[in-house]
Design an enzyme around this catalytic site. Sequence first.
Site, PDB file in Angstrom:
ATOM      1  N   CYS A 105       0.823  -1.213   0.000  1.00 33.63           N
ATOM      2  CA  CYS A 105       0.000   0.000   0.000  1.00 33.63           C
ATOM      3  C   CYS A 105       0.859   1.266   0.000  1.00 33.63           C
ATOM      4  O   CYS A 105       1.452   1.596  -1.012  1.00 33.63           O
ATOM      5  CB  CYS A 105      -1.001  -0.079   1.160  1.00 33.63           C
ATOM      6  SG  CYS A 105      -2.457   0.906   0.873  1.00 33.63           S
ATOM      7  N   HIS A 108      -3.386  -5.740   1.313  1.00 31.24           N
ATOM      8  CA  HIS A 108      -2.593  -5.964   2.537  1.00 31.24           C
ATOM      9  C   HIS A 108      -2.507  -7.446   2.889  1.00 31.24           C
ATOM     10  O   HIS A 108      -3.317  -7.944   3.688  1.00 31.24           O
ATOM     11  CB  HIS A 108      -3.237  -5.210   3.703  1.00 31.24           C
ATOM     12  CG  HIS A 108      -3.081  -3.734   3.651  1.00 31.24           C
ATOM     13  ND1 HIS A 108      -2.202  -3.039   4.436  1.00 31.24           N
ATOM     14  CD2 HIS A 108      -3.699  -2.807   2.872  1.00 31.24           C
ATOM     15  CE1 HIS A 108      -2.278  -1.743   4.172  1.00 31.24           C
ATOM     16  NE2 HIS A 108      -3.176  -1.578   3.221  1.00 31.24           N
ATOM     17  N   GLU A 152      -0.392  -8.868   4.803  1.00 34.99           N
ATOM     18  CA  GLU A 152      -0.041  -9.013   6.232  1.00 34.99           C
ATOM     19  C   GLU A 152      -1.275  -8.935   7.131  1.00 34.99           C
ATOM     20  O   GLU A 152      -1.216  -9.327   8.305  1.00 34.99           O
ATOM     21  CB  GLU A 152       0.969  -7.938   6.637  1.00 34.99           C
ATOM     22  CG  GLU A 152       0.412  -6.575   6.963  1.00 34.99           C
ATOM     23  CD  GLU A 152      -0.131  -5.796   5.757  1.00 34.99           C
ATOM     24  OE1 GLU A 152       0.007  -6.283   4.613  1.00 34.99           O
ATOM     25  OE2 GLU A 152      -0.701  -4.710   5.960  1.00 34.99           O
TER      26      GLU A 152
END
Length: 274
Positions: free
Chosen positions: A105, A235, A237
Amino acid sequence: MTKAKALVITGNGTNCETEAAHACRLGGFDEARIAHISELMTGEVSLDDYHFLNLTGGFLDGDDLGSAKAQANRLRYAAVAGSNEPILEQLLRFIGDGKLVLGVCNGFQLLVKMGMLPALGSDYVKQTATLTYNASGRFQDRWCYLKVDASSPSVYTRGIEGGVYLPIRHGEGKFLVDAPETLEAIENKHLACLKYSDANYSAPTMEFPENPNGSTNAIAGICDETGRVMGLMPHPEAFVHRTQHPRWTREELPEEGAGLVFFRNAAQYVKQNL
Ligand SMILES: NC(=O)CC[C@H](N)C(=O)O
């Protein structure tokens, strides 16, 4: 046996470093250190001591000047205190040494605005693309289906069948390139490793809301020609465990979130190559 060491940069407005470090450890890294950008600037931390650099999401400098632009200039033109070595030289050496960089991002916006992606012809300095305001004019905070290009050189998407469902949360995710030949090269070299798609991952789409920002060719993530430098707006993660899935109480899901494979692939690459 060399320890596989990940470095996660925080500071100046990042907000995803804790999840990124956790994903690195879960993915198999022996060490995942969160270091403030000022530790890099003062020389307390050196990229030379790590194998995997994570540039995480957030609101670097409040997205003033456009997302990640201030940090891109900081990293392009600053030198390490004391040694006076340009940070950029350290970054280029890190890539040249065969190491891994993942920009998520705001981190993707940072890599693109530093010229480190798509880095055609291994030119990691000349900016040839950008990420700008979503076509809707609104911040998008939800989940998207992402079709994986199985022919991509990306280390991170290796083994993903069809696609992956990941969260997105951004206002400036619209990928644009500087010239038609840049886009042609990205497509011909299969560097657009992730594209926004329908729920069956059948084809990339420009349709909102599946494509949350109007990105050129529905591009959600790209890698360089080595496959070792990658950036993406979603994302990974933030989806390493089933309880992070929006429908985890209503659907039978594997224990491991689909985003963890990005970090598993990175750890495996480091342990096999460095
Ligand atoms: N989650 C993020 O990293 C957001 C990136 C950037 N601040 C944007 O809104 O586009």
